[in-house]
Design a protein around this motif. Sequence first.
Motif, short mmCIF file in Angstrom:
data_model
loop_
_atom_site.label_atom_id
_atom_site.label_comp_id
_atom_site.label_asym_id
_atom_site.label_seq_id
_atom_site.Cartn_x
_atom_site.Cartn_y
_atom_site.Cartn_z
N ALA A 241 7.34 5.16 0.25
CA ALA A 241 7.59 4.64 -0.57
C ALA A 241 6.79 6.10 -1.10
O ALA A 241 6.90 6.63 -1.90
N GLU A 242 5.74 6.60 -0.30
CA GLU A 242 5.20 7.92 -0.61
C GLU A 242 6.62 9.04 -1.08
O GLU A 242 6.05 9.90 -2.40
N THR B 42 9.81 8.85 -1.84
CA THR B 42 10.37 8.35 -2.95
C THR B 42 9.71 8.72 -4.10
O THR B 42 10.59 9.63 -5.19
N ALA B 43 8.73 8.27 -3.91
CA ALA B 43 7.58 8.92 -5.47
C ALA B 43 7.36 10.54 -5.51
O ALA B 43 8.30 11.42 -6.75
N ALA C 98 2.90 11.54 1.63
CA ALA C 98 3.59 10.74 3.07
C ALA C 98 4.72 11.48 3.90
O ALA C 98 4.19 10.65 5.27
N MET D 81 5.75 2.53 -6.78
CA MET D 81 4.94 3.29 -5.12
C MET D 81 3.85 3.16 -4.65
O MET D 81 3.66 2.20 -3.75
N SER E 213 4.62 2.77 3.85
CA SER E 213 3.88 3.65 2.70
C SER E 213 5.33 4.68 3.19
O SER E 213 4.96 5.42 1.82
N HIS F 282 7.64 4.40 -12.51
CA HIS F 282 8.11 4.56 -10.70
C HIS F 282 7.29 4.55 -10.29
O HIS F 282 6.91 4.09 -8.69
N LEU F 283 5.85 5.35 -9.79
CA LEU F 283 4.76 5.99 -9.64
C LEU F 283 3.74 4.14 -9.57
O LEU F 283 3.15 3.98 -8.40
N CYS G 248 2.81 0.29 -1.67
CA CYS G 248 1.50 1.11 -0.57
C CYS G 248 0.47 0.01 -0.35
O CYS G 248 -0.69 -0.10 0.67
#
Length: 412
Positions: A82-83, A85-86, A170, A103, A79, A99-100, A107
Motif C-alpha cells: 500500500a505504501e 503504491t502511494a 514502504a 492507502m 502495508s 488515493h492517500l 494500512c
Amino acid sequence: MRVRPYRLHFFARMLSWTGSSVSTIGLAFAVLHIRGGAGALGLVLAAGMLPQILLLLVGGVVADRWSRAKVMLWANVVSFAAEGTAAALLWSGSAKVWHLAAMAAVCGAAAAFFTPAAGGVVLEVVPAEMRHAANALLKLGQNTVKVGGPAIGGVLVAFVGPAWVIGWDALTFAAAAVLCSRIGLKTARVKVKSGFVADLRDGWTDFWSRRWLWVMVMQGAVIVPAWLVGYQALGPVYGERFLGGPGLWGVVVSGFTGGLIAGAASALMWRPRLAAVVVCVGTGTMALPLAAMAVRLPVPVLVVTAFTAGAGLAFSGTTWASVVQARIPADRMSRTMSYSTLGQLIPVPVGYVLVGPLVTLLGLRATLVAGALLIGCAAVAPLALAQVRELSATEPEEAAETALASATRAPR
C-alpha cells in the motif's frame, strides 16, 4: 535480548519504526501538498482508523489461533504494498486525496491484525520477571529511533517532497516482514476451539469481567481521540499557520519523541507500586502541548511541553503494559486486548471527521483548548475507583506473596 524470538521481534519493530517516525508527517504534508486542508487530512486519517475498528476483533481471534509471527509478517507485506503504491503515485504527480485515503485504509486493515498479534509476543516469549524490562526496552528502542524522525521528515518533505518519506516507510515494512518470517512462534494457543463467534464472546466476557480494565479503556476512549485530533491532525495545520511550515513543527514533534525516550528509559529503572496512579498522571501530561498551542507559547516552550507529554506517555504506556500482562492469560491476551484497543479507537474517526467543521465553527485555538480540557479531566477520572488506584505492575500471586512476607516480618 538473549531470547531469540524477542530479539527478532525487537529489531523487526525497530525497522518499521524508522519508517513510521517520518511517515506521519510525510502523509500530513502530502495531503496539504495536493491542496487538501484540515478537513481532507481528517478524512485521510479517519480512513486509516475505520478498517482497524471494523477488523480489530477479527485480528484478535486470528492472533490467538494462529502464529502471531506469521500474522505480523503478512500485515507488514500488505502495508509495504500500500505504501509503495502511494509513493509511486506521489512521484508521478497523479496522487489525489482519495488515493492517500485508500492507502491509509489498507494500512489500517493490516494494523488491525498486526496490533493484537504484536501485543501478545512479549507475554509469549519472555519470562514473567523480565516482561517489564522487555516492554520498557521496546519503548526505548521505538522512541530512540523516532526522536529524530519528525525533524528529518520535515526537512525531507521541504527539500525532496513527501513521496520519498512514504517510500522509505514502504521499504521498512518489507524489511520487518523478513525478520518476522524468522521468529517461528507456535500456533493455536486457544485451549478449546469452539468456533469463531464463541472465541469473540469469550474475549468479551474476559474483558468485561475486569472492571479496572474497561474503566481505563473508557478513559482512553476520551484521551486518544482528543490527542490524535489535537496533535496529529491540528498540529501540522498549526505548524503551517503559525510556525512557517513543516520544519519547526518537525522540531516540536522531535521534542515529543525525545520525551518518549526519557520516559521509556525511566521505566527501565523504576517499577512503580501504584501503577494506575502513575498511568493516569502520565496520560494527563498530554494536555500540555495542546494548551501551549492554544495560547501560542514560544516554540522552545512548546517543545518543552511536548517533551513532558512524551515522557508521561512512554512511562505510563510501559507501566500499563506490565499491569495487563500480569493479569491476562497468554491464551486470551490478543482477544481481550483487541476489545481494549477497539474501545479506544471507535471515537477516533468521529473526531477526525468533525475536526474540519469544529475548526470552522470554533476556530483552531478554541478547538485545541477543548482537547486539552478533555484530556485533563479524563486522565484523573478513573482514580475515583479504588480498584484502579490499587493496581500494581506485579503478578497477583507475586503481590500476595510479598504482602504475606511483610506481614510475617512485622513485629507483633
